[in-house]
Design an enzyme around this catalytic site. Structure first.
Site, PDB file in Angstrom:
ATOM      1  N   ARG A  49     -14.484 -17.479 -35.080  1.00  0.00           N
ATOM      2  CA  ARG A  49     -15.612 -17.257 -34.171  1.00  0.00           C
ATOM      3  C   ARG A  49     -16.661 -16.314 -34.786  1.00  0.00           C
ATOM      4  O   ARG A  49     -16.746 -16.202 -35.996  1.00  0.00           O
ATOM      5  CB  ARG A  49     -15.067 -16.758 -32.828  1.00  0.00           C
ATOM      6  CG  ARG A  49     -14.161 -17.817 -32.156  1.00  0.00           C
ATOM      7  CD  ARG A  49     -13.684 -17.376 -30.796  1.00  0.00           C
ATOM      8  NE  ARG A  49     -14.808 -17.137 -29.888  1.00  0.00           N
ATOM      9  CZ  ARG A  49     -14.675 -16.492 -28.722  1.00  0.00           C
ATOM     10  NH1 ARG A  49     -13.485 -16.061 -28.339  1.00  0.00           N
ATOM     11  NH2 ARG A  49     -15.731 -16.309 -27.954  1.00  0.00           N
ATOM     12  N   ALA A  95     -12.242  -8.122 -25.519  1.00  0.00           N
ATOM     13  CA  ALA A  95     -13.283  -7.581 -26.410  1.00  0.00           C
ATOM     14  C   ALA A  95     -12.938  -6.192 -26.951  1.00  0.00           C
ATOM     15  O   ALA A  95     -13.441  -5.795 -28.008  1.00  0.00           O
ATOM     16  CB  ALA A  95     -14.619  -7.548 -25.676  1.00  0.00           C
ATOM     17  N   HIS A 100      -4.360 -13.677 -28.733  1.00  0.00           N
ATOM     18  CA  HIS A 100      -5.639 -14.197 -28.237  1.00  0.00           C
ATOM     19  C   HIS A 100      -5.489 -15.668 -27.898  1.00  0.00           C
ATOM     20  O   HIS A 100      -4.767 -16.395 -28.591  1.00  0.00           O
ATOM     21  CB  HIS A 100      -6.739 -14.040 -29.293  1.00  0.00           C
ATOM     22  CG  HIS A 100      -6.932 -12.621 -29.705  1.00  0.00           C
ATOM     23  ND1 HIS A 100      -7.612 -11.715 -28.922  1.00  0.00           N
ATOM     24  CD2 HIS A 100      -6.479 -11.935 -30.778  1.00  0.00           C
ATOM     25  CE1 HIS A 100      -7.581 -10.532 -29.511  1.00  0.00           C
ATOM     26  NE2 HIS A 100      -6.893 -10.636 -30.639  1.00  0.00           N
ATOM     27  N   ASN A 133      -3.338  -8.693 -25.095  1.00  0.00           N
ATOM     28  CA  ASN A 133      -4.607  -9.361 -25.332  1.00  0.00           C
ATOM     29  C   ASN A 133      -5.662  -8.384 -24.829  1.00  0.00           C
ATOM     30  O   ASN A 133      -5.928  -8.305 -23.628  1.00  0.00           O
ATOM     31  CB  ASN A 133      -4.704 -10.698 -24.587  1.00  0.00           C
ATOM     32  CG  ASN A 133      -6.024 -11.406 -24.907  1.00  0.00           C
ATOM     33  OD1 ASN A 133      -6.912 -10.832 -25.544  1.00  0.00           O
ATOM     34  ND2 ASN A 133      -6.152 -12.649 -24.459  1.00  0.00           N
ATOM     35  N   TYR A 155     -11.455 -20.887 -23.534  1.00  0.00           N
ATOM     36  CA  TYR A 155     -10.257 -20.208 -23.028  1.00  0.00           C
ATOM     37  C   TYR A 155      -9.367 -21.076 -22.137  1.00  0.00           C
ATOM     38  O   TYR A 155      -8.315 -20.621 -21.691  1.00  0.00           O
ATOM     39  CB  TYR A 155     -10.679 -18.940 -22.263  1.00  0.00           C
ATOM     40  CG  TYR A 155     -11.456 -17.966 -23.123  1.00  0.00           C
ATOM     41  CD1 TYR A 155     -10.921 -17.465 -24.310  1.00  0.00           C
ATOM     42  CD2 TYR A 155     -12.740 -17.554 -22.770  1.00  0.00           C
ATOM     43  CE1 TYR A 155     -11.634 -16.587 -25.106  1.00  0.00           C
ATOM     44  CE2 TYR A 155     -13.459 -16.668 -23.558  1.00  0.00           C
ATOM     45  CZ  TYR A 155     -12.909 -16.189 -24.728  1.00  0.00           C
ATOM     46  OH  TYR A 155     -13.614 -15.313 -25.527  1.00  0.00           O
ATOM     47  N   PRO A 196     -10.330  -6.671 -20.607  1.00  0.00           N
ATOM     48  CA  PRO A 196     -11.498  -7.050 -19.818  1.00  0.00           C
ATOM     49  C   PRO A 196     -11.794  -8.542 -19.807  1.00  0.00           C
ATOM     50  O   PRO A 196     -11.654  -9.220 -20.830  1.00  0.00           O
ATOM     51  CB  PRO A 196     -12.647  -6.289 -20.500  1.00  0.00           C
ATOM     52  CG  PRO A 196     -12.138  -5.923 -21.845  1.00  0.00           C
ATOM     53  CD  PRO A 196     -10.661  -5.765 -21.709  1.00  0.00           C
ATOM     54  N   ASN A 197     -12.172  -8.999 -18.649  1.00  0.00           N
ATOM     55  CA  ASN A 197     -12.625 -10.376 -18.396  1.00  0.00           C
ATOM     56  C   ASN A 197     -11.498 -11.415 -18.391  1.00  0.00           C
ATOM     57  O   ASN A 197     -11.740 -12.580 -18.097  1.00  0.00           O
ATOM     58  CB  ASN A 197     -13.728 -10.794 -19.388  1.00  0.00           C
ATOM     59  CG  ASN A 197     -14.932  -9.884 -19.292  1.00  0.00           C
ATOM     60  OD1 ASN A 197     -15.439  -9.672 -18.198  1.00  0.00           O
ATOM     61  ND2 ASN A 197     -15.364  -9.302 -20.398  1.00  0.00           N
ATOM     62  N   ARG A 234     -13.829 -18.900 -16.637  1.00  0.00           N
ATOM     63  CA  ARG A 234     -14.643 -18.314 -17.700  1.00  0.00           C
ATOM     64  C   ARG A 234     -14.636 -19.213 -18.950  1.00  0.00           C
ATOM     65  O   ARG A 234     -13.558 -19.527 -19.474  1.00  0.00           O
ATOM     66  CB  ARG A 234     -14.002 -16.974 -18.042  1.00  0.00           C
ATOM     67  CG  ARG A 234     -14.504 -16.326 -19.276  1.00  0.00           C
ATOM     68  CD  ARG A 234     -13.620 -15.147 -19.688  1.00  0.00           C
ATOM     69  NE  ARG A 234     -14.250 -14.470 -20.778  1.00  0.00           N
ATOM     70  CZ  ARG A 234     -13.614 -13.718 -21.652  1.00  0.00           C
ATOM     71  NH1 ARG A 234     -12.304 -13.524 -21.556  1.00  0.00           N
ATOM     72  NH2 ARG A 234     -14.270 -13.141 -22.629  1.00  0.00           N
TER      73      ARG A 234
END
Ligand code: DQA
Length: 146
Positions: free
Chosen positions: A106, A76, A99, A73, A22, A9-10, A17
């Site tokens: 993080r 989330a 990742h 990857n 990223y 996702p994303n 983003r």
């Protein structure tokens, strides 16, 4: 040799983003570069992206008979999805978790991965280059026949 790259996702938003985390490279461009690198190593690379957990699981299931190794990857879902973990273990295909960001540095909730303990290895923190490093690691593992 057939390799599958799965993005969760994303990751379709790469390039727009949270660039400071990223980077500014799009997913399309990462995939194109990786396919080129795979071809130069005589490897076929298939790319898949989905924002849906079920679609990712279906993709893992359908790769059972045709894919030798997976680069994933999971975004989330890395930190939440026992179902994706079970799918990867269910098809018994070796995989590398990757990742763009260094998830260990993080938020605490990103420091848990449901995938890493059963992965061949984990690559994290090298931006778009993580994809290349992960593929090199996977190919080395598969070519050594382990
Ligand atoms: C990510 C890290 C995850 O924690 C996050 O949810 C992502 C991207 C990465 O590539 O750094 O979507 O997987």
């Amino acid at each position: 040799m057939n390799i599958l790259l799965i993005n969760g996702p994303n990751l379709n938003l790469l390039g727009i983003r949270e660039k400071s985390l990223y980077g500014s490279t799009t997913l399309e461009s990462i995939e194109k570069e990786l396919v080129k690198k795979a071809i130069s190593e005589n490897v076929s690379l298939e790319c898949f992206q989905s924002n849906s957990e079920g679609e990712i699981i279906d993709c893992i299931h359908s790769s059972k008979t045709k894919i030798n190794g997976i680069l994933i990857n999971a975004g989330a879902y890395t930190h939440t999805s026992i179902a994706i973990r079970d799918a990867l273990l269910g098809v018994s295909i070796p995989y590398v978790e990757l990742h763009l960001s260094n998830t260990s540095s993080r938020e605490p909730f990103r420091q848990k991965s449901f995938l890493s303990d059963r992965a061949i290895g984990v690559v994290s923190g090298f931006g778009a280059y993580s994809y290349y490093l992960a593929m090199k690691g996977l190919l080395d593992y598969l070519q050594r026949g382990r």
